[in-house]
Scaffold this motif. Structure first.
Motif, short mmCIF file in Angstrom:
data_model
loop_
_atom_site.label_atom_id
_atom_site.label_comp_id
_atom_site.label_asym_id
_atom_site.label_seq_id
_atom_site.Cartn_x
_atom_site.Cartn_y
_atom_site.Cartn_z
N ASP A 1 12.22 6.24 19.58
CA ASP A 1 11.88 6.49 18.18
C ASP A 1 10.68 7.42 18.01
N PHE A 2 10.19 7.98 19.10
CA PHE A 2 9.01 8.85 19.05
C PHE A 2 9.41 10.28 19.39
N ARG A 3 8.85 11.23 18.65
CA ARG A 3 9.08 12.65 18.89
C ARG A 3 7.75 13.29 19.23
N ASP A 4 7.64 13.81 20.45
CA ASP A 4 6.38 14.39 20.91
C ASP A 4 5.24 13.40 20.74
N GLY A 5 5.54 12.12 20.99
CA GLY A 5 4.53 11.07 20.94
C GLY A 5 4.27 10.49 19.58
N LEU A 6 4.91 11.03 18.51
CA LEU A 6 4.67 10.57 17.15
C LEU A 6 5.90 9.79 16.65
N VAL A 7 5.66 8.63 16.04
CA VAL A 7 6.78 7.81 15.60
C VAL A 7 7.58 8.54 14.52
N ASP A 8 8.90 8.44 14.64
CA ASP A 8 9.84 9.02 13.67
C ASP A 8 10.46 7.86 12.90
N LEU A 9 9.86 7.51 11.76
CA LEU A 9 10.31 6.36 10.99
C LEU A 9 11.76 6.49 10.56
N ASP A 10 12.13 7.68 10.09
CA ASP A 10 13.47 7.86 9.56
C ASP A 10 14.53 7.69 10.65
N TYR A 11 14.23 8.17 11.84
CA TYR A 11 15.17 7.99 12.95
C TYR A 11 15.33 6.51 13.28
N ASN A 12 14.19 5.79 13.36
CA ASN A 12 14.24 4.36 13.67
C ASN A 12 15.05 3.61 12.62
N MET A 13 14.77 3.88 11.33
CA MET A 13 15.46 3.15 10.27
C MET A 13 16.96 3.46 10.29
N LEU B 1 0.83 -1.20 0.00
CA LEU B 1 0.00 0.00 0.00
C LEU B 1 0.87 1.26 0.00
N PRO B 2 0.56 2.25 -0.83
CA PRO B 2 1.30 3.51 -0.78
C PRO B 2 0.95 4.29 0.49
N VAL B 3 1.96 4.87 1.13
CA VAL B 3 1.77 5.60 2.38
C VAL B 3 2.47 6.95 2.29
N ASP B 4 1.72 8.02 2.43
CA ASP B 4 2.29 9.36 2.42
C ASP B 4 2.36 9.98 3.81
N VAL B 5 1.54 9.48 4.74
CA VAL B 5 1.53 10.01 6.10
C VAL B 5 1.48 8.83 7.08
N VAL B 6 2.36 8.86 8.09
CA VAL B 6 2.33 7.86 9.16
C VAL B 6 2.07 8.60 10.47
N ASP B 7 0.89 8.39 11.01
CA ASP B 7 0.46 9.05 12.25
C ASP B 7 0.23 7.97 13.30
N VAL B 8 1.33 7.41 13.79
CA VAL B 8 1.29 6.37 14.81
C VAL B 8 1.83 6.96 16.10
N ARG B 9 1.01 6.94 17.14
CA ARG B 9 1.34 7.66 18.37
C ARG B 9 1.53 6.70 19.54
N LEU B 10 2.38 7.13 20.46
CA LEU B 10 2.70 6.34 21.65
C LEU B 10 1.74 6.71 22.77
N ASP B 11 0.95 5.74 23.20
CA ASP B 11 -0.03 5.93 24.27
C ASP B 11 0.65 5.66 25.60
N PRO B 12 0.55 6.56 26.57
CA PRO B 12 1.24 6.33 27.85
C PRO B 12 0.60 5.25 28.72
#
Length: 237
Positions: free
Chosen positions: A133-145, A11-22
């Motif tokens: 790998d999360f910035r302000d609760g939002l996953v940072d894919l590029d940092y993780n990779m 699937l093509p993905v232009d936005v990844v909005d995956v958040r870390l729940d406390p």
């Protein structure tokens, strides 16, 4: 939302909005005794394993080229029980894949070391998301990779050309989020760099690089989700 994503499609993905729940993940909260018992058994088999922190999803959905979801920090011991029991309706796994493409259009993957959970398995250098790998609760894919590729191979993704669009491949129990990275070197040159890194690492995570030059060149112990990704790459010419 739970898990509302087409399965077994790229699937093509232009936005990844995956958040870390406390909040604690329900699977970890409700299975404390089973997690402890399974971890004791796992440690007996692989004493080098460390009960660090990873994340598990509780929700993931796909619509209009956008991935939206929530995940929770869990102990690695929790992940190991989930992995044994999957599929679990309340929990799934997601990870980012940097697909390394050499100048001669080969794919450069890795084979995991014998002491690891995925011993001998072949896939693109990657690891579970961690809280860092999360910035302000939002996953940072590029940092993780970048972190995972650097830790396992010594390569710097900043030296490669990353494509803007990502892609997702979701199975019944997990979702790989892929970004293609084009390298200026041939596959043999990239593999040689990785081999030098592994030789100099006192505690390498991987056995070494694996070059895939086509669908007739698939290595043994290739992870199941890798085959459709490899086929997709070579079908593009």
């Amino acid at each position: 939302m739970a898990f509302d994503i087409p399965r077994n499609q790229i699937l093509p993905v232009d936005v990844v909005d995956v958040r870390l729940d406390p909040e604690p993940h329900p699977f970890e909260r409700d299975n404390a005794e089973a997690i402890a018992a399974n971890w004791a058994a796992e440690k007996a088999l692989k004493p080098a394993m460390f009960d660090g922190t990873v994340v598990l999803l509780s929700e993931l959905a796909y619509a209009e080229n956008r991935l939206t979801g929530h995940c929770h920090a869990v102990r690695f011991s929790t992940f190991m029980l989930w992995r044994k029991l999957k599929p679990i309706s309340s929990a799934e796994h997601s990870f980012a894949h940097a697909m390394l493409i050499s100048s001669d259009n080969a794919l450069v993957a890795i084979r995991m070391g014998a002491h690891t959970v995925n011993a001998g398995k072949v896939y693109f250098a990657a690891g579970s998301f961690e809280p860092e790998d999360f910035r302000d609760g939002l996953v940072d894919l590029d940092y993780n990779m970048a972190r995972e590729v650097r830790e396992e191979t010594g390569l710097e993704l900043g030296e490669a050309r990353g494509e803007e669009r990502c892609y997702a491949l979701s199975g019944d129990t997990g979702t790989a989020i892929v970004r293609c990275y084009h390298l200026a070197e041939t596959a043999d040159e990239v593999a040689a760099r990785i081999e030098r890194f592994v030789a100099g690492d006192p505690d390498p995570e991987i056995e070494g690089p694996v070059i895939i030059r086509g669908m007739g060149d698939l290595p043994d112990n290739l992870m199941p989700h890798m085959r459709p990704l490899v086929e997709w790459h070579f079908s593009k010419g």
